[in-house]
Design an enzyme around this catalytic site. Structure first.
Site, short mmCIF file in Angstrom:
data_model
loop_
_atom_site.label_atom_id
_atom_site.label_comp_id
_atom_site.label_asym_id
_atom_site.label_seq_id
_atom_site.Cartn_x
_atom_site.Cartn_y
_atom_site.Cartn_z
N GLU A 192 0.79 -1.23 0.00
CA GLU A 192 0.00 0.00 0.00
C GLU A 192 0.83 1.28 0.00
O GLU A 192 0.33 2.35 0.37
CB GLU A 192 -0.99 0.01 1.18
CG GLU A 192 -0.38 0.10 2.55
CD GLU A 192 -1.33 -0.25 3.69
OE1 GLU A 192 -1.25 0.43 4.74
OE2 GLU A 192 -2.15 -1.18 3.53
N GLY A 193 2.08 1.22 -0.41
CA GLY A 193 2.91 2.43 -0.50
C GLY A 193 3.50 2.88 0.81
O GLY A 193 4.19 3.92 0.85
#
Length: 354
Positions: A323-324
């Site tokens: 998710e970054g």
């Protein structure tokens, strides 16, 4: 037959300006702080200058997190600690501010954009700006069937390109790229193994929410079976993505290539973004010059892909949540490099134009 010609990217993508990078190096030599004393921050500042075609470099002031989301049919084989078809729960948590990426983005004052490409849910259950690029509901089980039709793969690829154009046109000056998926690391492992010519066991990791040994063996077997389906289409990158990628990974590959066309720098996150970057490198060999590897997650597939692209991670944090989140940890480092290159004074007695 697809109407999308990926060979065009080879001509469209240019490397960051080498002349500007040399100018940045010369400018760095004039600063009051001795060259080399800032370590890798010097290299990052010069990379940014070349990407921006600007000396001194402009500070990174409008970064954005872009997350591509999807469910993968291969998750039905219990290769993930999360149940198949539940990526939408993660997306809702991201949107509600309850995921690691959300907390970090708030702290760093960075907006987060989620792009649903193939979540296994009713699109009406999510905001319109999240679902408007969706290609299908879930991707196929890649060990026994294609993830997408070729037409769906082209639509997903073009959607990724469109998102890159939207970000570039809106003034985003650096993208933190990540994924929100269930089963995505399995698809990523197939792509890395296929493109690096290695065995499934070499690239099979345990995911963000670590799986046990039995699940790891199931995941390894799924990657092995999907590899048999991937190898015959290695020469056609769009067909490869349709066969074993999925809509979210296909869109991410299109995003990475179009970002390079638009000269928009990208911070890669974990194994999923690294796998997409590896596919994109096969399409256009100059494209990786526009990307930074943010961190080393500990996933073997990510390490293999980054090594093949000669991208050195900025941080060794072992963040596998996806998710970054890991890439966001590296953002302040990139911003610091830009600020130092832009704001440090030149040595006393040296004219600014020298």
């Amino acid at each position: 037959m697809s109407s999308l010609n990926l060979d065009d990217f080879t001509d469209l993508i240019e490397r960051p300006d080498g002349g500007v990078r040399r100018d940045a190096e010369e400018h760095r030599a004039l600063l009051d702080v001795p060259p080399g004393s800032l370590g890798r921050l010097d290299d990052l500042g010069e990379w940014l200058a070349a990407a921006q075609s600007a000396v001194p470099v402009r500070p990174v002031e409008r970064p954005r997190v872009v997350l591509f989301a999807g469910d993968h049919g291969v998750a039905e084989l219990d290769v993930s600690s999360r149940a198949a078809g539940t990526a939408v729960d993660l997306v809702r948590d991201v949107l509600e501010g309850a995921r690691p990426v959300s907390v970090l983005a708030r702290r760093l004052d960075v907006p987060v954009r989620v792009v649903d490409m193939s979540l296994d849910c009713d699109p009406a259950s999510l905001p319109e700006d999240v679902v408007r690029h969706r290609v299908r509901r879930g991707s196929g089980r890649i060990d026994v069937e294609d993830a997408l039709t070729l037409e769906e793969a082209e639509a997903a690829f073009r959607a990724g390109m469109a998102v890159a154009d939207e970000e570039a046109d809106s003034g985003t000056d650096l993208v933190v790229l990540g994924d929100v998926s269930v089963g995505g690391t399995t698809a990523a492992g197939v792509l890395v193994a296929a493109l690096c010519g290695t065995d499934a066991s070499v690239v099979t990791g345990r995911g963000g929410l670590a799986i046990d040994d039995l699940a790891w063996m199931r995941k390894c077997a799924a990657i092995r079976d999907a590899l048999r389906r991937a190898r015959p289409v290695l020469g056609d990158q769009l067909r490869l993505l349709a066969t074993v990628g999925g809509a979210d990974l296909t869109a991410m590959t299109g995003f990475l290539l179009q970002s390079a066309v638009r000269k928009l720098p990208v911070l890669l996150d974990g194994v999923v973004t690294a796998a997409c970057a590896l596919v994109a490198q096969r399409v256009a060999f100059r494209a990786p010059d526009w990307w930074l590897a943010s961190h080393l997650s500990g996933e073997p597939g990510q390490a293999k892909a980054l090594d093949r692209m000669a991208l050195e991670p900025l941080l060794p944090q072992g963040v596998r949540v996806g998710e970054g989140a890991g890439a966001l940890l590296a953002l302040p480092l990139v911003q610091a490099a830009g600020a130092l290159a832009a704001e440090l004074p030149v040595r006393e007695g040296v004219a600014k134009g020298d």
